[in-house]
Structures are given as C-alpha cells and as structure tokens.
Design a protein around this motif. Structure first.
Motif, PDB file in Angstrom:
ATOM      1  N   UNK A   1       0.844  -1.187   0.000  1.00  0.00           N
ATOM      2  CA  UNK A   1       0.000   0.000   0.000  1.00  0.00           C
ATOM      3  C   UNK A   1       0.885   1.244   0.000  1.00  0.00           C
ATOM      4  N   UNK A   2       0.412   2.288  -0.666  1.00  0.00           N
ATOM      5  CA  UNK A   2       1.147   3.550  -0.769  1.00  0.00           C
ATOM      6  C   UNK A   2       0.271   4.689  -0.267  1.00  0.00           C
ATOM      7  N   UNK A   3       0.920   5.694   0.325  1.00  0.00           N
ATOM      8  CA  UNK A   3       0.244   6.943   0.654  1.00  0.00           C
ATOM      9  C   UNK A   3       0.967   8.066  -0.073  1.00  0.00           C
ATOM     10  N   UNK A   4       0.214   8.921  -0.751  1.00  0.00           N
ATOM     11  CA  UNK A   4       0.791  10.050  -1.478  1.00  0.00           C
ATOM     12  C   UNK A   4       0.028  11.306  -1.066  1.00  0.00           C
ATOM     13  N   UNK A   5       0.759  12.355  -0.702  1.00  0.00           N
ATOM     14  CA  UNK A   5       0.163  13.625  -0.287  1.00  0.00           C
ATOM     15  C   UNK A   5       0.826  14.744  -1.079  1.00  0.00           C
ATOM     16  N   UNK A   6       0.016  15.542  -1.755  1.00  0.00           N
ATOM     17  CA  UNK A   6       0.551  16.647  -2.559  1.00  0.00           C
ATOM     18  C   UNK A   6       0.405  17.966  -1.799  1.00  0.00           C
TER      19      UNK A   6
ATOM     20  N   UNK B   1      -4.167  13.155 -12.196  1.00  0.00           N
ATOM     21  CA  UNK B   1      -3.110  13.626 -11.297  1.00  0.00           C
ATOM     22  C   UNK B   1      -3.695  14.019  -9.940  1.00  0.00           C
ATOM     23  N   UNK B   2      -2.806  14.128  -8.961  1.00  0.00           N
ATOM     24  CA  UNK B   2      -3.222  14.443  -7.592  1.00  0.00           C
ATOM     25  C   UNK B   2      -3.187  15.960  -7.393  1.00  0.00           C
TER      26      UNK B   2
ATOM     27  N   UNK C   1       1.884  13.834 -10.551  1.00  0.00           N
ATOM     28  CA  UNK C   1       1.653  12.514 -11.121  1.00  0.00           C
ATOM     29  C   UNK C   1       1.738  11.459 -10.023  1.00  0.00           C
ATOM     30  N   UNK C   2       0.901  10.439 -10.122  1.00  0.00           N
ATOM     31  CA  UNK C   2       0.915   9.373  -9.128  1.00  0.00           C
ATOM     32  C   UNK C   2       1.996   8.353  -9.454  1.00  0.00           C
ATOM     33  N   UNK C   3       2.590   7.727  -8.445  1.00  0.00           N
ATOM     34  CA  UNK C   3       3.555   6.654  -8.705  1.00  0.00           C
ATOM     35  C   UNK C   3       2.838   5.440  -9.271  1.00  0.00           C
TER      36      UNK C   3
END
Length: 528
Positions: free
Chosen positions: A486-491, A517-518, A498-500
C-alpha cells in the motif's frame, strides 16, 4: 474500495490503535442539563463503533471544581456529579469493552485541586503541608515569591496565603503542585492506578509527564541552569518505573504528555520499563509543509526505533487550535505563544488540508489519536469574551483566546435544538454549527466523517511491514508500507502531481484531476 487486511488483536493492540479522545463535558449531554456526561457517551457508543476506533481516552472525569476543565482533581476515586457516578463509569467501561472499545483515563501527577482533602488539611496547618511546596517569601516582609518561576498559564507560579507563606502552582492557583519527593505522593498515585485498572481501564494518559519532580532547593530559573529545576528531572524516571510495574500487573499501557525538544531525553521516557508511548507533538505542531512534515516523521521514527516504542500521531487535542482552522491560516503551525484573537482563516482551504492530513496520519506506523469533532471537521469557535472559562485567557490579561474554542459541544443532529447535543450547551455553539452535524455527514459520501470511517476501516493495509519513502517531486510526500502493498501520497505542492505506479485507488481525500493527477492539498491511498 479495497479490502483491509485483518486487524491485530493481541496484548500489543496499543501499538497500532486508533484512539478517540473524549472531552466528556462537550461530547454528548444525556440528561439535558447542558453538560456532556457519561450517559451521553454510552448513548453514542454505536457511533464510535461505526467510526471504528479501538479505544477512548477520557480527559479527567473525576470530582473537580472545574477551574481548569477538570485538570484540577479533587478526588480520583469519584466521578464528578456533572458527569455521572462511579457506577456509571464502570458500566461504560464494561459496555465499551463488550463492543471492542477499550478505555484510557487521564492522570494528572503534577498537581491536585485546591479542594483536594490533602491541600485543605495542609491549609489547616496539618502535616499534609509536606505533600506540597510551601515556602516563606523573599523580601523584607516575605512579600515576594520564593523564586522567579512563572506559571504555564501566565503570571507567577506562586500564591500567597493569609499566614504569609507561599505555595507553588505551575498552572492555576487552584492547582497546587505536589511534592514528589514525599513517599506518600508516590504511594497514592500507584494506588489510584490500581483502583482504575481493577475497574477494567486498559491504559492511562499521563498529563504534563515531564513536570512533577522539582529541585528540592527550588532555585531561581537562572539562564542556562542545568538540570532544569522542574522540567525533565532524572528522578522522574524512577517514578515511572514504579508505575510501569503496576501497569504490567494488569496488562495496561501508558501514553505520556511529554513536551521535550531533545530527542534523546524524550526517548528515556520510553525505555522498556517506563512509559509505553508518548505523544508526538512535533508532528501536531508542524506547519503544512512537505519538507517540515517529512523531517518531523523521520525524526519521530528515528527517536523511537532504538527503544522499540511505537510512534503516536495526533493532529489536534483539547489544548490546541482545531486542525481545519490552523491549516487555513498563513501560519499553519501551532505555538501557544502566538495565539491571538482575529487571526484570518480560510476554512475551505483548511478543510481540504485537514482531509489530506487525516489520510497522512492514519497511514503512518504507530498509534493515531483523534480528538472528538476532528472527524466532523469542526473549526475553532470564537467564544464571546464573557463566556470564556479557560484560565489561560484570564491569566494572559485577556490577550490569549484560551482553549475553549476547540472545546465547544459537538453537533449530532442537524434539525434538533442545540444541534442535538442536549440542553443549552455550557459553551455556546456558533451559528451554523448544525451544518457539521454527525447525522448529516453520515448521509453524505463526500463528508469528512465518511472519509474517517473508511480510512480507519482500510487502515490495517498499512499496519505491517517497513516504512519507506518513495522518490517524488518537490512538495510531494509518498511512502510505502506493508512490504510495498500500500502507498500513501500527499501533494503539498502548488501544482498537480503525477501518481507513482500502482494497481488501484484505495481511498482519496478528494478527487483526482481530469488527467488522473493528484491536486494540491490532496492525499490518496494506493494499491501498489
């Protein structure tokens, strides 16, 4: 939506728990008198089950004159009549545990109420004076305080009695400091712990955990004095080793309120025979800035790693400005010294960031504490000056707004009087408070309440495996847990990111843009 992995239910439940802070006075009013109570909490247990929390931390519910929101305790073995009875507390602990929710109580070792039997006996000239810090004053007639210490609430840390003696209070004058060099003080607190553990309490939050021990000479707070005469003194650790031995008899745990800038000194409280956990205030007070947040996370994990203690993550509590308000200001950090009336706030911006911060905090390794109303996105309220009760306001000369703005009674039912809290609330609810009501949010799939519920449900996907940062553009935080599952991405940047690489979207604090995109101030959980 993805499926969570099974949650762990063992003796180490507290290492990864979601713990909900209940400020009883403002949670729910069961008897209609305008003050929250234990009957109100019991009535809302189904709500807390649906939210998905593992435990409830209750701020002090003990007998108290309420000069500092209950942190002036007159009797640890009695529930304040405004909240209910000891029998009701025992019933609440049992009912909650039957629903899978444990109970944590708050112990305040630094001081008691001036109405505590010990202090009343001390004022009468009894041997109980030795349980506190009484001293003659300085000056020709003893008219000056014994030293130059200042109260945490402003003003001198000493109050003078009619007989001319002074007593120490690091907080309000109604909160005399205990003398922890006296064995009776230590014995009493160990007995109090046993009293509550015998009633099924699973843990204890330790208030102002670095303050109780004092230099017996009570010297002036000279610049550069080392060790400090009352902060983080070495003799405290023997106290907490004694407490830990008691907790181990019952399989209970501690979380300490430890405000210390020195990571090595902080970590001493978390040694295997002392406190189990301590609040991570660097994260709570950190500005909404990617580099600063990453540093806070790295330093927190690094200071906990050598001792094997889990980190704790918290965005807000009963003492600090509400998250959606803080994140909507130009200064998105928090400092007690900079609180002021009339600070401009962009609530939509703060709410967007608070949604993203919820996903960030709930994905990090360790335990998460959620202050009541955070899941509803409540803002800091402006309290009319004549209704402010917090002693921080009065002792600042009226310049500090105090902490009541984050303690306003919760809105439960949009169409009910007082937004369904109960009777006329002890603190006034602002106009429009019903817009945040839990019943309205429960029906709105885009609400913050629904986001919290779904995030807590899915959170087990992040609970196992190593933490690792992923390469990202500036202003973006991305990390993986569960061996890459699981991944968490915060912009936090000004432009969409762009998301990984990933195989699916688990949850988002807001929608992606048309190009997938985020957007800024948005977070997502992804399946790797």
């Amino acid at each position: 939506m993805g499926q969570p992995t099974p949650a762990r239910h063992d003796d180490d439940w507290w290492r990864s728990a979601v713990i909900y802070q209940v400020y009883v006075r403002s949670f729910a009013d069961g008897d209609g008198d305008g003050t929250g109570d234990l009957a109100g909490v019991r009535a809302k247990l189904p709500y807390l089950v649906e939210l998905g929390v593992d435990a409830l931390w209750f701020t002090p519910w003990y007998l108290s004159p309420m000069k500092d929101g209950g942190y002036d305790v007159a009797d640890y073995r009695a529930i304040d009549p405004a909240f209910g009875t000891l029998a009701e507390a025992e019933k609440l602990i049992t009912e909650a545990r039957g629903l899978g929710i444990r109970t944590i109580v708050d112990i305040v070792p630094n001081h008691v109420s001036d109405q505590h039997p010990w202090f009343r006996a001390a004022l009468a000239g009894g041997p109980e004076r030795d349980l506190f810090h009484f001293r003659p004053g300085r000056g020709e007639r003893g008219e000056l305080p014994p030293n130059d210490w200042r109260s945490e609430f402003g003003g001198p840390a000493w109050a003078r009695l009619d007989d001319g003696d002074w007593y120490l209070h690091l907080f309000a004058p109604e909160q005399p400091d205990l003398n922890w060099a006296h064995p009776a003080v230590r014995q009493e607190h160990e007995d109090i712990l046993r009293f509550w553990f015998e009633r099924g309490v699973a843990g204890v939050r330790v208030d102002s955990a670095a303050l109780p021990a004092k230099d017996p000479l009570l010297p002036d707070l000279t610049e550069g004095l080392d060790p400090h005469p009352y902060v983080d003194r070495d003799e405290l650790h023997d106290v907490y080793r004694g407490w830990r031995a008691v907790a181990d008899e019952y399989g209970a745990f501690f979380v300490g309120e430890v405000w210390l800038p020195d990571a090595e000194r902080f970590a001493r409280y978390l040694r295997p025979d002392e406190l189990h956990t301590a609040f991570n205030f660097s994260f709570m007070t950190c500005p909404w800035d990617a580099a600063r947040l990453r540093t806070s996370i790295d330093e927190t994990l690094a200071e906990h790693a050598p001792i094997g203690a889990p980190a704790t993550w918290v965005l807000c509590n009963h003492d600090v400005t509400r998250t959606v308000t803080r994140y909507g200001r130009s200064d998105t950090g928090f400092d007690f010294a900079t609180k002021a009336f009339g600070t401009p706030t962009d609530l939509p911006l703060g709410t967007r960031r608070a949604r993203a911060a919820a996903l960030l905090s709930l994905a990090l390794p360790g335990a998460v504490y959620v202050y009541q109303g955070e899941e509803l996105g409540l803002p800091e309220a402006d309290i009319p000056l004549d209704r402010i009760e917090d002693p921080m306001h009065a002792r600042s000369g009226g310049t500090d707004p105090g902490r009541d703005g984050c303690r306003v009674p919760l809105p439960w039912t949009a169409d009910a009087p007082h937004a369904g809290f109960g009777g006329v609330p002890w603190l006034p609810q602002p106009a429009g408070w019903a817009a945040y009501a839990a019943d309205r949010q429960a029906r709105d799939p885009g609400s913050l309440l629904v986001l919290y519920r779904e995030a807590i449900r899915l959170r087990p996907a992040f609970e196992d495996g190593p933490f690792a940062w992923l390469p990202t553009a500036d202003g973006v935080l991305a990390f993986t847990r569960a061996d890459g599952g699981a991944l968490c991405v915060v912009n936090l940047a000004d432009t969409p990111a762009a998301l990984p690489p990933h195989t699916g979207l688990l949850l988002g604090s807001g929608p992606l843009d048309p190009d997938g995109r985020l957007p800024k101030d948005t977070a997502v959980w992804l399946r790797a």
